[in-house]
Each structure stands twice: as C-alpha cells, then as structure tokens.
Motif scaffolding. Structure first.
Motif, short mmCIF file in Angstrom:
data_model
loop_
_atom_site.label_atom_id
_atom_site.label_comp_id
_atom_site.label_asym_id
_atom_site.label_seq_id
_atom_site.Cartn_x
_atom_site.Cartn_y
_atom_site.Cartn_z
N ALA A 120 0.83 -1.21 0.00
CA ALA A 120 0.00 0.00 0.00
C ALA A 120 0.86 1.26 0.00
CB ALA A 120 -0.93 -0.02 1.21
N PHE A 121 1.91 1.26 0.81
CA PHE A 121 2.79 2.42 0.90
C PHE A 121 3.51 2.65 -0.43
CE2 PHE A 121 7.04 4.10 2.46
CZ PHE A 121 6.58 5.41 2.59
N THR A 122 3.99 1.57 -1.05
CA THR A 122 4.72 1.69 -2.30
C THR A 122 3.82 2.22 -3.42
OG1 THR A 122 6.15 -0.16 -1.64
CG2 THR A 122 6.14 0.46 -3.98
N LEU A 123 2.60 1.65 -3.52
CA LEU A 123 1.68 2.10 -4.58
C LEU A 123 1.26 3.55 -4.37
CD1 LEU A 123 -0.55 -1.06 -5.00
CD2 LEU A 123 1.15 -0.19 -6.59
N ALA A 124 1.05 3.93 -3.11
CA ALA A 124 0.69 5.33 -2.84
C ALA A 124 1.83 6.26 -3.24
CB ALA A 124 0.35 5.50 -1.36
N LEU A 125 3.06 5.86 -2.94
CA LEU A 125 4.22 6.67 -3.30
C LEU A 125 4.36 6.80 -4.81
CD1 LEU A 125 6.72 8.15 -2.15
CD2 LEU A 125 7.97 5.99 -2.34
N GLY A 127 1.89 6.54 -7.01
CA GLY A 127 0.80 7.36 -7.50
C GLY A 127 1.04 8.84 -7.29
N VAL A 128 1.54 9.21 -6.11
CA VAL A 128 1.83 10.62 -5.84
C VAL A 128 2.92 11.13 -6.77
CG1 VAL A 128 2.79 12.19 -4.13
CG2 VAL A 128 1.03 10.55 -3.46
N THR A 129 3.94 10.33 -6.97
CA THR A 129 5.04 10.74 -7.85
C THR A 129 4.56 10.95 -9.29
OG1 THR A 129 6.59 9.48 -6.48
CG2 THR A 129 7.33 10.11 -8.68
N MET A 130 3.71 10.05 -9.77
CA MET A 130 3.19 10.18 -11.13
C MET A 130 2.36 11.44 -11.28
SD MET A 130 2.11 6.26 -12.03
CE MET A 130 1.30 6.76 -13.54
N ASN A 131 1.55 11.73 -10.26
CA ASN A 131 0.70 12.93 -10.34
C ASN A 131 1.54 14.20 -10.31
OD1 ASN A 131 -1.68 11.53 -10.53
ND2 ASN A 131 -2.02 11.48 -8.32
N LEU A 132 2.55 14.22 -9.45
CA LEU A 132 3.36 15.42 -9.34
C LEU A 132 4.18 15.67 -10.60
CD1 LEU A 132 4.66 15.18 -5.66
CD2 LEU A 132 2.92 16.72 -6.56
N VAL A 148 -6.08 8.09 -12.60
CA VAL A 148 -6.24 8.88 -11.38
C VAL A 148 -7.65 8.80 -10.84
CG1 VAL A 148 -6.18 11.22 -10.44
CG2 VAL A 148 -4.39 10.48 -12.00
N LEU A 149 -8.64 8.82 -11.74
CA LEU A 149 -10.04 8.90 -11.31
C LEU A 149 -10.52 7.63 -10.63
CD1 LEU A 149 -11.49 10.75 -14.41
CD2 LEU A 149 -11.02 11.69 -12.14
N CYS A 150 -9.75 6.57 -10.70
CA CYS A 150 -10.13 5.34 -9.98
C CYS A 150 -9.89 5.46 -8.48
CB CYS A 150 -9.36 4.15 -10.53
SG CYS A 150 -7.56 4.27 -10.30
N SER A 151 -9.01 6.36 -8.08
CA SER A 151 -8.60 6.41 -6.67
C SER A 151 -8.95 7.70 -5.94
CB SER A 151 -7.09 6.15 -6.55
OG SER A 151 -6.37 7.10 -7.31
N VAL A 152 -9.43 8.72 -6.67
CA VAL A 152 -9.80 9.95 -5.97
C VAL A 152 -11.03 9.68 -5.10
CG1 VAL A 152 -8.86 11.48 -7.73
CG2 VAL A 152 -11.22 10.68 -7.93
N PRO A 153 -11.15 10.34 -3.95
CA PRO A 153 -12.29 10.09 -3.07
C PRO A 153 -13.63 10.40 -3.72
CG PRO A 153 -10.56 11.25 -1.89
CD PRO A 153 -10.16 11.26 -3.33
N ASP A 154 -13.68 11.44 -4.56
CA ASP A 154 -14.94 11.87 -5.17
C ASP A 154 -14.66 12.26 -6.62
OD1 ASP A 154 -17.26 13.26 -6.01
OD2 ASP A 154 -17.77 13.71 -3.93
N GLN A 155 -15.15 11.45 -7.56
CA GLN A 155 -14.91 11.75 -8.97
C GLN A 155 -15.55 13.06 -9.39
OE1 GLN A 155 -16.28 8.21 -11.12
NE2 GLN A 155 -14.16 7.75 -11.61
N CYS A 201 -4.21 -1.39 -3.19
CA CYS A 201 -3.92 -0.60 -4.39
C CYS A 201 -4.13 0.89 -4.16
CB CYS A 201 -4.76 -1.09 -5.55
SG CYS A 201 -4.42 -2.81 -5.98
N ALA A 202 -3.83 1.37 -2.97
CA ALA A 202 -3.80 2.81 -2.68
C ALA A 202 -5.12 3.50 -2.97
CB ALA A 202 -2.67 3.48 -3.45
N GLY A 203 -6.24 2.87 -2.56
CA GLY A 203 -7.54 3.50 -2.71
C GLY A 203 -8.19 3.32 -4.07
N CYS A 204 -7.61 2.48 -4.92
CA CYS A 204 -8.16 2.26 -6.26
C CYS A 204 -9.49 1.52 -6.18
CB CYS A 204 -7.16 1.46 -7.09
SG CYS A 204 -7.81 0.93 -8.68
#
Length: 249
Positions: A120-125, A127-132, A148-155, A201-204
């Motif tokens: 979970a920690f690795t996938l979150a890291l 994901g954040v890196t890809m977004n930035l 990205v839209l698979c994991s955002v809290p509110d699409q 999967c980091a909130g996916c």
C-alpha cells in the motif's frame, strides 16, 4: 534466538537516526552478535561477562544496530524507507512469545500485515510521484487524467475542478480503467472494491463508471476507445480500460 539461562523475556534497545555502537546501546564493553550481519544485527553481552547496564533481573538485554543499512547509495537508502513497515513487523514476528504462538499463526498474520502495508505504501508513493511529475492540468487549454479517477475520493469533485480550470472548449484527455461491460466481471469488480483491492492498491476502485462521470461533470465525450489490458490471459478487475477525449461543454 534462544533466551539463555531461563530468563523470562528480552528487552530490545534500538538506536536513533544518529546511530550508536552496540556497546553503547547495551552499556557494556564486550558484546557478541547473535543474529543478522554487519549491516543490521542483534547483539548481547557475551555470556559469562555480566549483564547490560540498567538490565532488569530475569530479562535479557539485546541491541539492534541498523545504522549501516542506510549507508551508501541513495537507492538503497530509499528502499529502506519503503520496506520500513515490513522490517518493523518482522521484528514483531521474532519477538513474539513462542509458547503462545505454537502453530505459527501470529507470525503468519504479522508477515501478511507487513506485506500489505509495504504494498500500500509503495503504490501510494508511486501514485503521488506520477501525479506530481505529470502535472495533470497544464496548460489550461487541455487537461490530462491518467489512472487517477479510480482512486480519488470523489470523482465529481475532481472532474468539477478540471472543468473549472479549463477554458470553454478546452479538451480533457483521459486514460482510465473502468467498470466492465460484462455482468460477471462487474460482480468481481464490486467484490474486489468491497474487500481488499482499495487497501492493497492505494484507494483504487475498479467498478467506477468513469465515462458516465465525465459526461455528468459537463463534458461532451468526442472520442472513446474501450479495450482490455493486458489483452491476453484471464481478465482481472482492473482489465477494462478506456482512452478518449472530451470537450468542456
């Protein structure tokens, strides 16, 4: 590691980020390594030479020295941070009481938890890196959304913000995995989303109808390609993908 002399337990001492010698940690000039290696190891006072400073009667004092794990190249140092949850949980495995965990169930659960945290920690890291690095919505004449839209809290909120920053007629380009079009795989996606998939999967979430959400946010879909990835083998919950463009209405 056996506890010598019929002692009741182990007191584990670990140095901080500044590092320390095993002799300093146990407060005794003569120690011996009982497990591990030169990078990270467990140390005790050599048998027959007294006890560690501040030791409680009936308790063995051990020092865990890990300072050289982070020495060297930056890649190895970064990998230690990623694996930190697993390392700490692995310590818990070895420190458990053997008579209580005769079947090894507690050890297995600790390792499962450690693996889940690390993934979970690795996938979150990632994901954040890809977004930035992607810097999703620059320039404002177009906006890009990629896995990205698979994991955002509110699409709706995320797409509303994308619409807000786009100029009228601006283009939204999206690449996402989405809800399946077959009922069997849709059921599997809902089951995955309701159990362990978001945790691992980091909130996916795999069962989101992202195309419908894009239309509901005020976009007109102008091009859409549905496909499965990977294209061969058994379909997974995240196999159905879409690639397309939409215009701000």
């Amino acid at each position: 590691m056996e506890i010598p002399g019929g002692d009741r337990g182990v007191e584990l001492r670990i140095h901080g980020v500044s590092g320390a010698s095993a002799e300093t940690i146990v407060d005794h000039p003569i120690v011996v390594r009982v497990a591990g290696d030169g990078h990270a190891g467990f140390y005790r006072v050599r048998e027959g030479l007294g006890s560690a400073g501040g030791a409680t009667a009936g308790v063995v004092v051990e020092a865990y020295r890990w300072g050289t794990l982070t020495a060297g190249v930056a890649v190895r140092t970064a990998s230690m941070l990623v694996l930190l949850p697993f390392m700490l949980s692995n310590l818990a495995v070895w420190m458990r009481s053997t008579p209580v965990d005769r079947c090894g169930l507690l050890g297995g659960l600790c390792r499962l938890l450690a693996g889940s945290l690390t993934v979970a920690f690795t996938l979150a890291l990632v994901g954040v890196t890809m977004n930035l690095t992607g810097w999703q919505c620059v320039p404002y004449a177009e906006c890009r959304e990629s896995l990205v839209l698979c994991s955002v809290p509110d699409q709706a909120v995320a797409l509303g913000e994308a619409r807000r920053v786009l100029r009228p007629g601006g283009e939204l380009r999206f690449y996402e995995h989405v809800v399946a079009q077959t009922p069997g795989l849709r059921r599997a996606q809902r089951l995955a989303d309701a159990t362990l998939w978001p945790l691992f999967c980091a909130g996916c979430h795999t069962a989101r109808d992202t195309v419908a959400a894009i239309r509901a946010a005020g976009f007109e879909v102008t091009a859409l390609d549905r496909f499965r990835f990977p294209p061969t083998g058994l379909p997974a919950p995240a196999s159905p993908h879409v690639l397309g463009t939409a215009i701000r209405a």
